[in-house]
Motif scaffolding. Structure first.
Motif, PDB file in Angstrom:
ATOM      1  N   SER A 289     -44.921  89.887  -4.343  1.00  0.00           N
ATOM      2  CA  SER A 289     -44.077  88.569  -3.976  1.00  0.00           C
ATOM      3  C   SER A 289     -45.116  87.296  -4.023  1.00  0.00           C
ATOM      4  O   SER A 289     -44.340  86.345  -4.331  1.00  0.00           O
TER       5      SER A 289
ATOM      6  N   VAL B  37     -44.850  86.387  -7.641  1.00  0.00           N
ATOM      7  CA  VAL B  37     -43.455  86.131  -8.379  1.00  0.00           C
ATOM      8  C   VAL B  37     -43.085  84.720  -7.615  1.00  0.00           C
ATOM      9  O   VAL B  37     -42.250  84.274  -7.878  1.00  0.00           O
TER      10      VAL B  37
ATOM     11  N   ARG C  61     -34.455  86.974 -12.583  1.00  0.00           N
ATOM     12  CA  ARG C  61     -34.768  86.433 -11.333  1.00  0.00           C
ATOM     13  C   ARG C  61     -33.307  86.229 -10.562  1.00  0.00           C
ATOM     14  O   ARG C  61     -33.136  86.391  -9.419  1.00  0.00           O
TER      15      ARG C  61
ATOM     16  N   PHE D 183     -39.193  90.543 -12.261  1.00  0.00           N
ATOM     17  CA  PHE D 183     -39.598  90.647 -13.727  1.00  0.00           C
ATOM     18  C   PHE D 183     -38.526  91.333 -14.580  1.00  0.00           C
ATOM     19  O   PHE D 183     -37.961  92.281 -14.278  1.00  0.00           O
TER      20      PHE D 183
ATOM     21  N   THR E  64     -38.826  94.049  -8.363  1.00  0.00           N
ATOM     22  CA  THR E  64     -39.034  92.700  -8.623  1.00  0.00           C
ATOM     23  C   THR E  64     -38.257  92.065  -9.596  1.00  0.00           C
ATOM     24  O   THR E  64     -37.464  92.706 -10.399  1.00  0.00           O
TER      25      THR E  64
ATOM     26  N   ARG F 183     -41.332  87.845   0.398  1.00  0.00           N
ATOM     27  CA  ARG F 183     -41.374  86.296  -0.411  1.00  0.00           C
ATOM     28  C   ARG F 183     -42.544  85.735  -0.068  1.00  0.00           C
ATOM     29  O   ARG F 183     -43.033  85.559   1.007  1.00  0.00           O
TER      30      ARG F 183
ATOM     31  N   ALA G 165     -37.938  85.553 -17.833  1.00  0.00           N
ATOM     32  CA  ALA G 165     -37.750  86.098 -16.457  1.00  0.00           C
ATOM     33  C   ALA G 165     -36.676  85.447 -15.706  1.00  0.00           C
ATOM     34  O   ALA G 165     -36.117  85.921 -14.737  1.00  0.00           O
TER      35      ALA G 165
ATOM     36  N   LEU H 166     -44.535  92.916 -15.695  1.00  0.00           N
ATOM     37  CA  LEU H 166     -44.895  93.353 -14.336  1.00  0.00           C
ATOM     38  C   LEU H 166     -46.074  94.259 -14.260  1.00  0.00           C
ATOM     39  O   LEU H 166     -47.003  94.178 -13.542  1.00  0.00           O
TER      40      LEU H 166
ATOM     41  N   VAL I 253     -38.864  89.704  -3.736  1.00  0.00           N
ATOM     42  CA  VAL I 253     -38.956  91.362  -4.028  1.00  0.00           C
ATOM     43  C   VAL I 253     -38.481  92.174  -2.845  1.00  0.00           C
ATOM     44  O   VAL I 253     -38.361  91.880  -1.791  1.00  0.00           O
TER      45      VAL I 253
ATOM     46  N   HIS J 142     -39.746  83.680  -5.686  1.00  0.00           N
ATOM     47  CA  HIS J 142     -38.448  84.737  -5.877  1.00  0.00           C
ATOM     48  C   HIS J 142     -38.846  85.647  -4.904  1.00  0.00           C
ATOM     49  O   HIS J 142     -40.004  86.163  -4.575  1.00  0.00           O
TER      50      HIS J 142
END
Length: 170
Positions: free
Chosen positions: A58, A61, A144, A12, A10, A82, A140, A18, A66, A64
């Motif tokens: 996902s 986040v 990212r 993070f 991820t 996503r 983050a 996370l 994963v 963004h």
């Protein structure tokens, strides 16, 4: 069901963040630092549970992405998620080449999540602690951006590989 190991990478940047997100979303596993990023390792979950966890993370986040890597038997399945959905398959070899060695070691069970320095079992954090530790966007941002570049590099590598194959084939 076959024994499998799942790693979700991820964006993070801080393991606590996370861990907090997973605790609040009832996703259980062990959080591990992966270079600039943070992953969660799920054991013996199977591909379906891995997909569900990756989709859920996902969503957390936002825009963004994963990366999900699941090893079952001799095969590694990799996918790019996503906004709660699987956007594309990713060649596992290409993804692993772009990530720190710890990911491959975890997938091949050469090491366990609890042996990775800085790992955090989600069971060690309460919901209250999790609420206090959730991510602030600024902290983050760097990680990212870096994860985005890994995904872009992987996808660019695909295009390149495909272009070369087509070129030789023609």
């Amino acid at each position: 069901s076959p024994v499998s190991t799942t790693v979700v990478v991820t964006p993070f940047g801080i393991p606590d963040q996370l861990a907090a997100a997973c605790v609040l979303s009832n996703i259980t596993g062990t959080i591990v630092p992966i270079g600039e990023f943070t992953g969660i390792v799920l054991e013996d979950t199977g591909v379906q549970a891995g997909n569900e966890a990756a989709a859920a993370i996902s969503k957390l986040v936002g825009k963004h992405e994963v990366l999900l890597l699941v090893r079952s038997d001799e095969q590694i399945d990799a996918g790019h998620y996503r906004n709660g959905a699987r956007e594309s398959d990713v060649p596992a070899g290409l993804a692993l080449r772009n990530l720190p060695d710890v990911v491959e070691r975890l997938l091949l069970e050469l090491t366990t999540a609890d042996r990775v320095e800085g790992s955090i079992p989600t069971s060690s954090m309460s919901k209250l602690q999790a609420s206090a530790a959730t991510m602030t966007p600024g902290r983050a941002a760097l990680a990212r951006t870096a994860l985005l570049w890994i995904i872009v590099a992987v996808l660019a590598g695909l295009v390149l590989a495909f272009g070369v194959t087509v070129g030789l084939g023609g």
